[in-house]
Design a protein around this motif. Structure first.
Motif: not given
Length: 99
Positions: A57-69
């Motif tokens: 999910t996009r949320a998993e990506f954001v959390r794992a990679y400390d990414a933003d929108s």
């Protein structure tokens, strides 16, 4: 006419006339990437982006990679541009032949 596709991994600025050559370059000439969500090892570049957004999910990506929108949108744009232009079967055939 200038090449349309660049590698974009790290500071690599290798440029290519077609997207398939860029994907083959990323797969053959760069180290593999370990997915920070699940630990799967995939080629860096397009295949790493595709794995992240097709498997997680996009949320998993954001959390794992400390990414933003903005990072998510940029990778989604890259994935979309590549998939609208690339003949992925040709990429697979080239990789199978060791090109």
């Amino acid at each position: 006419m200038a090449p349309r596709w660049t590698c974009g991994i790290g500071d690599c600025d290798a440029a290519f006339d077609d997207v398939e050559a860029a994907i083959v370059h990323q797969t053959n000439d760069h180290q593999r990437h370990e997915c920070k969500v699940c630990g799967t090892i995939v080629p860096d570049g397009y295949f790493a982006i595709r794995h992240a957004f097709d498997e997680h999910t996009r949320a998993e990506f954001v959390r794992a990679y400390d990414a933003d929108s903005a990072a998510v949108r940029r990778r989604e744009e890259i994935k979309g541009e590549i998939e609208s232009a690339a003949d992925l079967q040709r990429v697979v055939e080239q990789l199978d032949r060791g090109v």
